[in-house]
Design a protein around this motif. Sequence first.
Motif, short mmCIF file in Angstrom:
data_model
loop_
_atom_site.label_atom_id
_atom_site.label_comp_id
_atom_site.label_asym_id
_atom_site.label_seq_id
_atom_site.Cartn_x
_atom_site.Cartn_y
_atom_site.Cartn_z
N LYS A 1 0.85 -1.18 0.00
CA LYS A 1 0.00 0.00 0.00
C LYS A 1 0.89 1.24 0.00
N PHE A 2 0.37 2.31 -0.56
CA PHE A 2 1.11 3.56 -0.64
C PHE A 2 0.36 4.68 0.06
N GLY A 3 1.13 5.53 0.74
CA GLY A 3 0.51 6.65 1.43
C GLY A 3 1.43 7.83 1.57
N LEU A 4 1.07 8.70 2.49
CA LEU A 4 1.83 9.90 2.77
C LEU A 4 1.78 10.14 4.27
N GLU A 5 2.94 10.43 4.86
CA GLU A 5 2.96 10.85 6.26
C GLU A 5 2.97 12.37 6.28
N VAL A 6 1.95 12.94 6.90
CA VAL A 6 1.75 14.39 6.87
C VAL A 6 1.95 14.98 8.26
N CYS A 7 2.82 15.98 8.36
CA CYS A 7 2.93 16.74 9.61
C CYS A 7 1.64 17.51 9.82
N TYR A 8 1.05 17.34 10.99
CA TYR A 8 -0.22 18.02 11.23
C TYR A 8 -0.01 19.41 11.80
N SER B 1 -2.67 16.29 19.09
CA SER B 1 -2.99 14.93 18.65
C SER B 1 -4.51 14.72 18.58
N VAL B 2 -5.22 15.27 19.55
CA VAL B 2 -6.68 15.18 19.54
C VAL B 2 -7.25 15.96 18.36
N LEU B 3 -6.71 17.15 18.09
CA LEU B 3 -7.16 17.95 16.95
C LEU B 3 -6.88 17.21 15.64
N LEU B 4 -5.73 16.55 15.55
CA LEU B 4 -5.40 15.75 14.38
C LEU B 4 -6.49 14.70 14.13
N ALA B 5 -6.86 14.00 15.19
CA ALA B 5 -7.89 12.98 15.05
C ALA B 5 -9.24 13.59 14.69
N LYS B 6 -9.58 14.70 15.32
CA LYS B 6 -10.87 15.35 15.05
C LYS B 6 -10.98 15.86 13.61
N SER B 7 -9.84 16.14 12.99
CA SER B 7 -9.87 16.71 11.64
C SER B 7 -10.50 15.78 10.61
N LYS B 8 -10.46 14.48 10.88
CA LYS B 8 -10.99 13.47 9.98
C LYS B 8 -10.32 13.49 8.60
N ILE B 9 -9.11 13.98 8.55
CA ILE B 9 -8.36 14.01 7.30
C ILE B 9 -7.62 12.69 7.08
N PHE B 10 -7.23 12.05 8.18
CA PHE B 10 -6.26 10.96 8.12
C PHE B 10 -6.89 9.60 8.42
N ASP B 11 -6.20 8.56 7.96
CA ASP B 11 -6.62 7.19 8.24
C ASP B 11 -5.98 6.66 9.52
N GLY B 12 -4.83 7.22 9.87
CA GLY B 12 -4.13 6.77 11.07
C GLY B 12 -3.33 7.90 11.68
N ILE B 13 -2.93 7.70 12.94
CA ILE B 13 -2.04 8.64 13.61
C ILE B 13 -0.69 7.98 13.80
N ALA C 1 -4.02 3.51 15.15
CA ALA C 1 -2.82 4.03 15.81
C ALA C 1 -1.62 3.21 15.35
N ASP C 2 -0.50 3.90 15.22
CA ASP C 2 0.73 3.36 14.68
C ASP C 2 1.62 2.87 15.83
N PHE D 1 -3.67 5.33 1.98
CA PHE D 1 -3.83 5.81 3.36
C PHE D 1 -3.08 7.12 3.55
N LEU D 2 -3.53 7.90 4.50
CA LEU D 2 -2.83 9.10 4.96
C LEU D 2 -2.54 8.93 6.44
N LEU D 3 -1.30 9.13 6.80
CA LEU D 3 -0.87 9.02 8.19
C LEU D 3 -0.57 10.43 8.71
N GLY D 4 -1.31 10.86 9.70
CA GLY D 4 -1.05 12.17 10.30
C GLY D 4 -0.16 12.04 11.52
N SER D 5 0.85 12.88 11.61
CA SER D 5 1.81 12.79 12.71
C SER D 5 2.10 14.17 13.29
N ILE D 6 2.40 14.17 14.59
CA ILE D 6 2.86 15.39 15.25
C ILE D 6 4.38 15.34 15.31
#
Length: 258
Positions: free
Chosen positions: A92-99, A154-166, A201-202, A118-123
């Motif tokens: 699978k291919f994705g992107l790790e995005v700084c939130y 991290s909570v805001l990242l999850a609330k954004s509903k942009i990402f598939d995982g943290i 969660a990762d 997938f999109l992985l959101g990270s702090i």
Amino acid sequence: MIDGHIHIERGDYTLEWIQNFVDRAVEMGLDEIRLLEHNYMFKEFEPMYDSVRAYSDFVDDWFQRKACLKKYEEYLELIDKVRAKDYPVKIKFGLEVCYFKDYEDLIIEQTKDKGFDFLLGSIHFVDDFAFDHKPEHWEGLDVDKIYDSYFRDSVLLAKSKIFDGIGHPDTIKLFGHRPSYSLTDRYEKLAVELVNSNMYADQNSGAERRCPDTASLGMDQELICILKKHNVRIITSSDAHCPEDVGYKIKELEEKLG
């Protein structure tokens, strides 16, 4: 077994380079690998980093050396080339995005309909502080405040509903700093929002590989227990940045999940 967080940034976008990751995955007994890039590798995301570059000369220098080195279009083309071939492991291919909360619209604009699995959101930055670059950068800072901001974001990242995982949800601990207060309530809030956004969660071995003297393997056990209580999906990953690290301690990460 899954290795859900593998960076391919150190090579060219060729099938030959991808084959190195596949070969290592087979050697490590993996069933699935998830390949990605940091979003800062692409110029399309450059504006997101203005404030962190202004905050720190170190980060500005790092960004000038490390960022915007790849072409987004070529990455997307590579994904199509890999999908056209058969491999002995699922890829699978994705992107790790700084939130960054102020750049949610830009993130959506640059990732929507790009064909990612997938999109992985990270702090990686807390109030513009790059907490995971150098341990000495923590000197004189308020650890309690940094932790509070980290889990707030991290909570805001999850609330954004942009990402598939943290990504690596408690990597803030990698240099051994701990707050004076319990993190239970913050873990609970994060777990609830991950469920609400249908995110995983990762469970990541990268911090321990980088900092074996100060970072434990994977997530804190209390965080794991709380995520499992709320039925948050957990995916194991190495955070590899080269083929040799694919599958690093994936079995041990699974064992920690119980």
